[in-house]
Design an enzyme around this catalytic site. Structure first.
Site, PDB file in Angstrom:
ATOM      1  N   TYR A  29       0.842  -1.209   0.000  1.00 51.59           N
ATOM      2  CA  TYR A  29       0.000   0.000   0.000  1.00 51.59           C
ATOM      3  C   TYR A  29       0.881   1.265   0.000  1.00 51.59           C
ATOM      4  O   TYR A  29       1.072   1.887   1.040  1.00 51.59           O
ATOM      5  CB  TYR A  29      -0.894   0.023   1.235  1.00 51.59           C
ATOM      6  N   TRP A  33      -3.844   6.256   3.214  1.00 52.72           N
ATOM      7  CA  TRP A  33      -5.245   5.802   3.230  1.00 52.72           C
ATOM      8  C   TRP A  33      -6.024   6.547   4.306  1.00 52.72           C
ATOM      9  O   TRP A  33      -5.480   6.821   5.397  1.00 52.72           O
ATOM     10  CB  TRP A  33      -5.317   4.293   3.517  1.00 52.72           C
ATOM     11  N   TRP A  35      -8.930   5.947   6.473  1.00 51.19           N
ATOM     12  CA  TRP A  35      -9.190   5.523   7.864  1.00 51.19           C
ATOM     13  C   TRP A  35      -7.936   4.970   8.523  1.00 51.19           C
ATOM     14  O   TRP A  35      -7.776   5.063   9.735  1.00 51.19           O
ATOM     15  CB  TRP A  35     -10.444   4.651   8.008  1.00 51.19           C
ATOM     16  N   ASP A  36      -6.981   4.469   7.712  1.00 51.20           N
ATOM     17  CA  ASP A  36      -5.696   4.065   8.293  1.00 51.20           C
ATOM     18  C   ASP A  36      -5.062   5.256   9.005  1.00 51.20           C
ATOM     19  O   ASP A  36      -4.580   5.157  10.134  1.00 51.20           O
ATOM     20  CB  ASP A  36      -4.707   3.587   7.210  1.00 51.20           C
ATOM     21  N   GLN A 101     -13.889   6.634   2.404  1.00 51.81           N
ATOM     22  CA  GLN A 101     -13.818   5.543   3.388  1.00 51.81           C
ATOM     23  C   GLN A 101     -14.542   5.996   4.660  1.00 51.81           C
ATOM     24  O   GLN A 101     -14.916   7.176   4.757  1.00 51.81           O
ATOM     25  CB  GLN A 101     -12.349   5.227   3.710  1.00 51.81           C
ATOM     26  N   ASP A 163     -13.170  -4.624   2.187  1.00 53.95           N
ATOM     27  CA  ASP A 163     -13.300  -4.782   0.742  1.00 53.95           C
ATOM     28  C   ASP A 163     -14.063  -6.011   0.241  1.00 53.95           C
ATOM     29  O   ASP A 163     -15.023  -5.904  -0.486  1.00 53.95           O
ATOM     30  CB  ASP A 163     -11.897  -4.810   0.103  1.00 53.95           C
ATOM     31  N   TRP A 348     -11.083 -10.075   4.381  1.00 51.42           N
ATOM     32  CA  TRP A 348     -12.229  -9.665   5.220  1.00 51.42           C
ATOM     33  C   TRP A 348     -13.313 -10.737   5.282  1.00 51.42           C
ATOM     34  O   TRP A 348     -14.457 -10.443   5.601  1.00 51.42           O
ATOM     35  CB  TRP A 348     -12.807  -8.354   4.685  1.00 51.42           C
ATOM     36  N   GLU A 390      -1.340  -7.498   9.448  1.00 49.10           N
ATOM     37  CA  GLU A 390      -2.548  -6.834   8.940  1.00 49.10           C
ATOM     38  C   GLU A 390      -3.799  -7.529   9.492  1.00 49.10           C
ATOM     39  O   GLU A 390      -4.755  -6.880   9.895  1.00 49.10           O
ATOM     40  CB  GLU A 390      -2.508  -6.881   7.405  1.00 49.10           C
TER      41      GLU A 390
END
Ligand code: GLC
Length: 420
Positions: A29, A33, A35-36, A101, A163, A348, A390
């Site tokens: 990544y 990002w 919300w990160d 997001q 996702d 997810w 993660e």
């Protein structure tokens, strides 16, 4: 000092670039990002407040004229990500994606102010930042609920932050993949394929994205035209909490906003109607296909974070969360492991995510302290054993996906250093 605390700080610092932080230090990544960055800012607030505000300011510097804060900001023109900045081809001062997001940055900003015990005068210094974020929330109301139904839609699975959740399976199965689709994935070369979304998912993600791009990301059109339009209860819970926290922040700077206040009441009353008291769960709505979505996803419990003004639903949710998944050693699997869509290792669709546990902990600490404390301790144990991955297997604790993952390190610090 506990060595994991030291390592968590080091992980964040190593992932830090000029005034923003990558989700991980690998190639997976290579950008900022939305919300990160909010979770990361909270992590920094435990040891470097200046970095917290820089992180949020950099995120907000990517705000579009219409108020949206994109889900990805490409500060560096790196092509090592699909879809990269060229494929999105949008953004104002900063190249960005054309979607958003969960706006959890509002709630995180409030936590930071309250923990620091900032006076009204100190909060007032952040007035420009607060007002920019207010515009972001108004953007959701204006463009993601143009008919004022009281419920906010997401127009791409990536907007949820989860996702490839089975929540989207039915809606995604209706999407016809664009002919001549051409893109090259890199994620499944960096992380084991079995832990990443399938090709069919990516084909559909890119198809939806291309269609949004064809409409020039015109927010007035997208709600009505997008191939994907879903009211997700998890997302709406984070949004409702953001509205409540914005109302609080506005009061701190001696302002109020009647449209935000009104929408809090409307959103809350409509969300309550989505609760099925017999099954003790929420249903989500596929607006595009006019159908309901009922999947035992951990994100349905995000409503605890929203501090719903309804004790009976809160109690049912806690009872149901206690039963949600008793079979596994590590909590909480993103999808109940008894459900047919559960996959132990795929992103997810089953793995444990530390940000979900953190959201639930925040939601429970004023409702069921003992349960909240169990979640806090179990999450810390998992991370101390398996490091800052993660995501993790709920069965074996196996760490998966990216290594040195920023939000895991940030939220580990936050849980470790702030028990209530
Ligand atoms: C993935 C996750 C999303 C996260 C991003 C960067 O797309 O699903 O929630 O924001 O990676 O970590």
């Amino acid at each position: 000092m506990n060595c994991t605390i030291k390592e968590a700080k080091k992980t964040l610092i190593n992932n830090r670039r000029l005034n923003y932080t990558l989700p991980t230090n690998t190639k997976l990544y290579p950008a900022q990002w939305n919300w990160d960055s909010a979770f990361i800012a909270l992590g920094y607030s435990n040891f470097n407040l200046n970095y917290s505000f820089k992180e949020l300011e950099t995120l907000i510097s990517g705000q579009w004229d219409d108020g949206m804060i994109p889900h990805i900001l490409f500060h560096i023109k790196d092509l090592n990500y699909t879809p990269n900045y060229k494929a999105w081809n949008c953004g104002k001062k900063v190249s960005s994606s054309g979607i958003t997001q969960p706006p959890i940055l509002v709630s995180i900003l409030r936590i930071i102010f309250e923990r620091q015990k900032f006076s009204k005068k100190e909060i007032k210094k952040f007035q420009p930042l607060i007002l920019k974020i207010k515009r972001y929330l108004e953007w959701f109301i204006r463009y993601r609920d143009p008919k004022r139904t009281g419920l906010i839609s997401i127009l791409h699975p990536w907007e949820s932050g989860y996702d490839n959740s089975p929540l989207w399976d039915k809606s995604m199965s209706k999407i016809k993949i664009e002919s001549n689709l051409s893109y090259k994935r890199k994620d499944n070369k960096i992380v084991e394929k079995s832990q990443r979304p399938l090709k069919i998912d990516y084909d559909r993600y890119v198809t939806i994205k291309n269609h949004l791009k064809e409409m020039n990301y015109d927010p007035k059109k997208l709600y009505f035209k997008s191939k994907f339009n879903v009211v997700d209860v998890g997302f709406n819970s984070l949004f409702l909490k953001a509205l409540k926290d914005m109302d609080f922040l506005l009061r701190c700077i001696d302002k109020t906003n009647s449209s935000i206040k009104k929408y809090i009441l409307l959103n809350e009353s409509k969300l309550i109607k989505l609760f099925d008291s017999k099954k003790m769960t929420f249903k989500n709505k596929d607006i595009r296909n006019n159908s309901s979505i009922v999947i035992p996803s951990i994100t349905n419990f995000f409503m605890l974070f929203a501090d719903l003004n309804n004790n009976s639903i809160n109690k049912s949710l806690i009872k149901s969360l206690k039963r949600y998944d008793k079979n596994n050693k590590y909590l909480f699997p993103s999808i109940n492991s008894k459900h047919k869509s559960f996959e132990e290792k795929r992103y997810w669709r089953g793995p444990v995510w530390v940000n979900c546990n953190w959201i639930l902990y925040q939601g429970l600490k004023n409702k069921d302290k003992k349960f909240a404390e169990t979640i806090r301790k179990k999450t810390l144990n998992l991370v101390e054993k398996k490091k800052f991955r993660e995501y993790y297997s709920c069965r074996s604790g196996l760490g998966m996906g990216a290594k040195n993952f920023s939000w895991t390190a940030a939220l580990y610090l936050d849980l470790k250093l702030n028990s209530y």
